[in-house]
Enzyme design. Structure first.
Site, PDB file in Angstrom:
ATOM      1  N   SER A  71       0.758  -1.355   0.125  1.00 40.93           N
ATOM      2  CA  SER A  71       0.064  -0.245  -0.039  1.00 40.93           C
ATOM      3  C   SER A  71       0.855   1.179   0.141  1.00 40.93           C
ATOM      4  O   SER A  71       0.406   2.312  -0.698  1.00 40.93           O
ATOM      5  CB  SER A  71      -0.872   0.038   1.219  1.00 40.93           C
ATOM      6  N   ASP A 234      -5.370   7.290   8.954  1.00 36.73           N
ATOM      7  CA  ASP A 234      -5.585   6.024   9.844  1.00 36.73           C
ATOM      8  C   ASP A 234      -4.356   5.671  10.641  1.00 36.73           C
ATOM      9  O   ASP A 234      -4.514   4.856  11.411  1.00 36.73           O
ATOM     10  CB  ASP A 234      -5.973   4.972   8.847  1.00 36.73           C
ATOM     11  N   HIS A 237      -0.614   4.646   7.454  1.00 38.62           N
ATOM     12  CA  HIS A 237      -0.167   4.795   6.136  1.00 38.62           C
ATOM     13  C   HIS A 237       0.223   6.352   6.117  1.00 38.62           C
ATOM     14  O   HIS A 237      -0.329   7.200   6.665  1.00 38.62           O
ATOM     15  CB  HIS A 237      -1.068   4.944   5.001  1.00 38.62           C
TER      16      HIS A 237
END
Length: 279
Positions: A71, A234, A237
């Site tokens: 990611s 979040d 990340h």
């Protein structure tokens, strides 16, 4: 999903062993895992902004840049395509070289090192980018993939890319100890596991002919000292600033790989030459 299970769930077994394997230790770690999941949540969805395009097209003579990995490589956490890792690296390369950069992102959110082969399989056999960036490893730690297995998949990906004539830069596993929502002692154990993997990734990368950048050393301190700015919503990340810092950490090795620099700064490692391997 891999991202939601996070570090807390995955290192519970290892952590319990480190703490003596008692029932009380396991229960503590499971409670910490649940608390971390609630804190992090899933506010970013599963898809990063689509950033594939020719950046700074007016410069001409494009460099083909490929991104593989998880990611972070995909750019999850960025709100605009120019703030993804790929967008930031492309702009950095364009600025330093005076050439345009044609970005292609094969990285997939939630990927482990074992899925690098699947990402490479999406490429045409004749596709031979000038340079490739691989950032992977966090999900290997959270899913307790053995280090030897993890770096074996990384080596295979590097060998594939080098056979295409592509220069490769590996951004090693970030320090998961920077994840503040994960409580202690779980965070410290995750930090140790991610750093161990990062060392093995760097050794594997340079032995296979790739450049390695220790993200924990070069950019990790920014995430530890300025988490509110460096992390996205979040708190897992990178934010736009986090990606900008991470891209800046990678660009020097990309320039070295392309033959535009002859030295690498702190936290960077150049490939081991065949003559050096035989010593």
């Amino acid at each position: 999903m891999a991202r939601r299970r996070i570090l807390a769930v995955a290192v519970t077994g290892v952590a319990a062993g480190a703490l003596g394997g008692s029932y009380g230790a396991r229960e503590l770690l499971h409670r910490q895992a649940a608390a971390a999941r609630r804190l992090i949540g899933k506010p970013l969805g599963e898809h990063a902004p689509y950033a594939d395009r020719v950046w700074k097209s007016s410069h001409g003579n494009p460099i083909d840049l490929l991104l593989l990995g998880d990611s972070i490589a995909a750019g999850l956490g960025a709100e605009r395509r120019k703030d993804t890792l790929g967008g930031r690296v492309a702009k950095g390369l364009a600025k330093q070289t005076g050439r345009s950069v044609r970005l292609r992102t094969a990285a997939v959110v939630g990927s482990e090192s074992s899925q690098l082969a699947d990402q490479l399989a999406t490429l045409e056999p004749e596709y031979a980018p000038d340079v490739a960036v691989i950032v992977v490893g966090g999900n290997d730690v959270t899913h307790r993939v053995p280090i030897a297995e993890s770096v074996g998949y990384l080596q295979d990906a590097i060998v594939d890319l080098r056979a295409r004539g592509t220069e490769v830069v590996v951004g090693t596993c970030p320090d998961l100890g920077a994840l503040r929502p994960v409580p202690q002692p779980l965070r410290a154990l995750g930090s140790r596991a991610s750093r161990q993997l990062a060392v093995a990734q760097a050794q594997t990368a340079v032995a296979a002919g790739a450049h390695a950048v220790s993200l924990a050393q070069v950019v990790g301190p920014f995430f530890i000292t300025n988490p509110d700015e460096m992390f996205s919503l979040d708190r897992f990340h990178p934010s736009a600033l986090g990606y900008r810092r991470t891209a800046a950490a990678l660009v020097p090795s990309l320039l070295t790989a392309m033959g535009l620099h002859d030295q690498v700064p702190f936290g960077h490692a150049a490939p081991i030459l065949p003559a050096e391997r035989s010593r």
